[in-house]
Design a protein around this motif. Sequence first.
Motif, PDB file in Angstrom:
ATOM      1  N   ASP A 194      14.562 -86.055 -20.206  1.00 21.38           N
ATOM      2  CA  ASP A 194      15.354 -87.004 -19.461  1.00 21.38           C
ATOM      3  C   ASP A 194      15.233 -88.326 -20.328  1.00 21.38           C
ATOM      4  OD1 ASP A 194      12.965 -88.448 -19.452  1.00 21.38           O
ATOM      5  OD2 ASP A 194      12.797 -88.573 -17.338  1.00 21.38           O
ATOM      6  N   ARG A 195      16.077 -89.315 -20.248  1.00 23.16           N
ATOM      7  CA  ARG A 195      16.413 -90.266 -21.205  1.00 23.16           C
ATOM      8  C   ARG A 195      14.934 -90.915 -21.838  1.00 23.16           C
ATOM      9  NH1 ARG A 195      21.640 -93.458 -18.753  1.00 23.16           N
ATOM     10  NH2 ARG A 195      23.107 -91.840 -18.860  1.00 23.16           N
ATOM     11  N   GLU A 196      14.097 -90.806 -20.870  1.00 23.61           N
ATOM     12  CA  GLU A 196      12.816 -91.498 -21.367  1.00 23.61           C
ATOM     13  C   GLU A 196      11.862 -90.689 -21.827  1.00 23.61           C
ATOM     14  OE1 GLU A 196      12.439 -94.797 -20.661  1.00 23.61           O
ATOM     15  OE2 GLU A 196      14.318 -94.861 -19.557  1.00 23.61           O
ATOM     16  N   GLY A 197      12.049 -89.521 -22.284  1.00 22.45           N
ATOM     17  CA  GLY A 197      11.410 -88.496 -23.039  1.00 22.45           C
ATOM     18  C   GLY A 197      10.550 -87.647 -22.416  1.00 22.45           C
ATOM     19  N   VAL A 198      10.725 -87.761 -21.014  1.00 21.53           N
ATOM     20  CA  VAL A 198       9.868 -87.081 -20.196  1.00 21.53           C
ATOM     21  C   VAL A 198      10.230 -85.509 -19.772  1.00 21.53           C
ATOM     22  CG1 VAL A 198       8.607 -86.746 -17.782  1.00 21.53           C
ATOM     23  CG2 VAL A 198       9.041 -89.011 -19.052  1.00 21.53           C
ATOM     24  N   ILE A 199       9.489 -84.379 -19.881  1.00 25.47           N
ATOM     25  CA  ILE A 199       9.961 -83.315 -19.630  1.00 25.47           C
ATOM     26  C   ILE A 199      10.261 -82.887 -18.414  1.00 25.47           C
ATOM     27  CG2 ILE A 199       9.154 -80.889 -19.979  1.00 25.47           C
ATOM     28  CD1 ILE A 199       7.325 -81.618 -22.163  1.00 25.47           C
ATOM     29  N   VAL A 200      11.475 -82.501 -18.234  1.00 27.42           N
ATOM     30  CA  VAL A 200      11.958 -82.106 -16.654  1.00 27.42           C
ATOM     31  C   VAL A 200      12.014 -80.636 -16.496  1.00 27.42           C
ATOM     32  CG1 VAL A 200      13.068 -84.333 -16.412  1.00 27.42           C
ATOM     33  CG2 VAL A 200      14.301 -82.523 -17.340  1.00 27.42           C
ATOM     34  N   ALA A 201      11.960 -79.888 -17.628  1.00 29.44           N
ATOM     35  CA  ALA A 201      12.045 -78.325 -17.465  1.00 29.44           C
ATOM     36  C   ALA A 201      11.617 -77.615 -18.687  1.00 29.44           C
ATOM     37  CB  ALA A 201      13.548 -77.720 -17.049  1.00 29.44           C
ATOM     38  N   ALA A 202      10.907 -76.596 -18.924  1.00 27.19           N
ATOM     39  CA  ALA A 202      10.563 -75.744 -19.862  1.00 27.19           C
ATOM     40  C   ALA A 202      10.594 -74.166 -19.620  1.00 27.19           C
ATOM     41  CB  ALA A 202       9.101 -76.441 -20.415  1.00 27.19           C
ATOM     42  N   ASN A 203      10.714 -73.576 -20.493  1.00 27.12           N
ATOM     43  CA  ASN A 203      10.646 -72.064 -20.263  1.00 27.12           C
ATOM     44  C   ASN A 203       9.121 -71.569 -20.749  1.00 27.12           C
ATOM     45  OD1 ASN A 203      10.715 -72.300 -22.959  1.00 27.12           O
ATOM     46  ND2 ASN A 203      12.486 -70.488 -23.254  1.00 27.12           N
ATOM     47  N   GLU A 204       8.887 -70.408 -20.238  1.00 28.03           N
ATOM     48  CA  GLU A 204       7.751 -69.870 -20.455  1.00 28.03           C
ATOM     49  C   GLU A 204       7.228 -69.617 -21.942  1.00 28.03           C
ATOM     50  OE1 GLU A 204       3.774 -68.351 -19.959  1.00 28.03           O
ATOM     51  OE2 GLU A 204       5.348 -69.248 -18.573  1.00 28.03           O
ATOM     52  N   ALA A 205       8.308 -69.387 -22.919  1.00 28.80           N
ATOM     53  CA  ALA A 205       7.897 -69.284 -24.204  1.00 28.80           C
ATOM     54  C   ALA A 205       7.569 -70.887 -24.885  1.00 28.80           C
ATOM     55  CB  ALA A 205       9.232 -68.995 -24.869  1.00 28.80           C
ATOM     56  N   TRP A 206       8.082 -71.888 -24.328  1.00 26.70           N
ATOM     57  CA  TRP A 206       7.526 -73.086 -24.854  1.00 26.70           C
ATOM     58  C   TRP A 206       5.930 -73.287 -24.386  1.00 26.70           C
ATOM     59  CZ3 TRP A 206       8.672 -77.443 -27.365  1.00 26.70           C
ATOM     60  CH2 TRP A 206       7.941 -78.805 -27.159  1.00 26.70           C
ATOM     61  N   ARG A 207       5.698 -72.822 -22.999  1.00 25.94           N
ATOM     62  CA  ARG A 207       4.231 -73.161 -22.740  1.00 25.94           C
ATOM     63  C   ARG A 207       3.474 -72.218 -23.080  1.00 25.94           C
ATOM     64  NH1 ARG A 207       7.441 -73.518 -17.745  1.00 25.94           N
ATOM     65  NH2 ARG A 207       7.013 -71.317 -17.410  1.00 25.94           N
ATOM     66  N   GLN A 208       3.758 -71.068 -23.617  1.00 28.78           N
ATOM     67  CA  GLN A 208       2.928 -69.997 -24.170  1.00 28.78           C
ATOM     68  C   GLN A 208       2.824 -70.521 -25.785  1.00 28.78           C
ATOM     69  OE1 GLN A 208       1.448 -67.492 -22.892  1.00 28.78           O
ATOM     70  NE2 GLN A 208       0.343 -67.162 -24.813  1.00 28.78           N
ATOM     71  N   PHE A 209       3.914 -71.243 -26.661  1.00 32.92           N
ATOM     72  CA  PHE A 209       3.627 -71.795 -27.788  1.00 32.92           C
ATOM     73  C   PHE A 209       2.382 -72.824 -27.790  1.00 32.92           C
ATOM     74  CE2 PHE A 209       4.392 -75.146 -31.068  1.00 32.92           C
ATOM     75  CZ  PHE A 209       4.567 -74.218 -32.104  1.00 32.92           C
TER      76      PHE A 209
END
Length: 549
Positions: free
Chosen positions: A513-528
């Motif tokens: 979002d505009r404040e730099g907070v993660i609002v969604a992420a896929n499994e590849a990102w989390r596994q990384f």
Amino acid sequence: MTGAPRPRLRWLPAGVLALSLALTALLCGWSVHKSTDEAGAELDRQASDFATALANRIQSYIDTLPGLRIFGVLQQSPTDAEFLNYVRAISLERRFPGLALTFMADRVTGPQRAAYVRAVAADRTASPRGHPAFDIKPPGERPQYMVLRHTYPPDRAAFGYDLYDPAQHYRAAVDAALASGQYVATGPLLLARDRFAVHQPLLTSVVIRAAVYAHGVIPPTRQERLETALGVVGISFRTNELVRSVLPQALLQGRRIVITDPQARAAGAADLLFDSDWTRPGGPAPAGGSEAWRTRIHVADRTWDIAVSSLGPPWVVDRSTAWFLALGLALSAALTAMTHILVRANAVAASRVRLATAALQAEKELLRSSEMRYRMLFAHSLDGVMRTLPGGAILAANPAACAMLGRSEAALRMLARDELVDTSDPRVAAMDAQRLATGGAQGPIRMRRADGSLFEAEVATSTYVDADSGEVVASVIVRDVTERRRAEERLRESEDLKASVLDSLSAHVVVLDREGVIVAANEAWRQFGRDNGLGGETSYQVGTSYLAV
């Protein structure tokens, strides 16, 4: 209450009281009448002396004008030194205390202006420098000017001022003096030197003017007087200072003195010349009072109305009157106490009855008002509202309920409350149990329309005692939430689809979002994050700051 008992001897103490008060009033009245007549005679003497002194003082001011007119004719626009010599010769300041200003004004035409300004600027008869900065005020080209050439005491603010200033209202009074050839007084106004000051009553002034004609002869016709006038001479005084210079303090004791100009009032202008409240210690006198004396005096071509009002009662109470009054009041108080004892019980009882009646009336009015508000809400509510008996019979339904359920109000009255719900819905039993336990319930259930279709509804029900019938009834409020539920379901499906799409991607994807907070992420990102030990798994979850990663 008309039937309340009344004491038979109720009026006997009042009769004795009235007789004693009548005797007291008779004695006090005689004493007051005598004292008031004496005070009235003294007021008449003091007020008459004051009016005479005021008229004489003003006339003494006016008496300076004939000599000033002759001086103006003889000198033909005198120099500064000539004017000062004349003022000193007649001892103006010593013989006429309170005179605010004596002045001479020259009539100047437009073509004469430049020469006139140079002549005044070069006048060094009273000052070595003359008046190098002299000019007619305010600036501007006009066909004629009436310039204040000489003033005493010297007044720099008025020196050179044009009485024909179009921004002010002095010209009418000046032209009246030119046209009449007589002494002409103004109504209450601000002097030229006060024209830019904050208006306050103590600046109220009056000006008396007379025109100066060639050879000292007043032309016979009005038109000739207007055309041949050389200028005007005049005096001015602040009315507060003038009046207080002759006003005896004894006349002010317990009284208010007001002087007005009837001619100004008739013309729709301000008419107040003097008010003793202007400088009264402690502020203006309280409202009220009665007029005690009135007269009029002549001031040049006008009249002043002098009114003296008494701030207290119009009668006078001396020591003997006070003794009569004290004795009578003591007797009256004793009789009043006896009367009070006799009627107290009846008065208390009557008061209680009145209070109870008023409370009952207020309660009825409140009930009527509440009923009207309820009926308005019942008829115009967007939610369906029904009144039912505890057994389920429908007593009334509003238009929204009829439209929601697809039945008329008459048709709904033929049904029971339970015939409108889907009895197979397990939530119905829970709501019934809650209503029986607490007298009210609320929650979602399925309801049935007239065509047999079901819809999701939020229902709130509560029981109360009807004020008119005394029966226990229930109020049922129904809101159709079918569309809201469908919208929520579509939103959930959209979120699930978005998550599914993100997880299907092999690239590392994160949505901020505009404040730099993660609002969604896929499994590849989390596994990384897990594989590389970069800050731990939680740093790559939704709701954490991307900058912290």
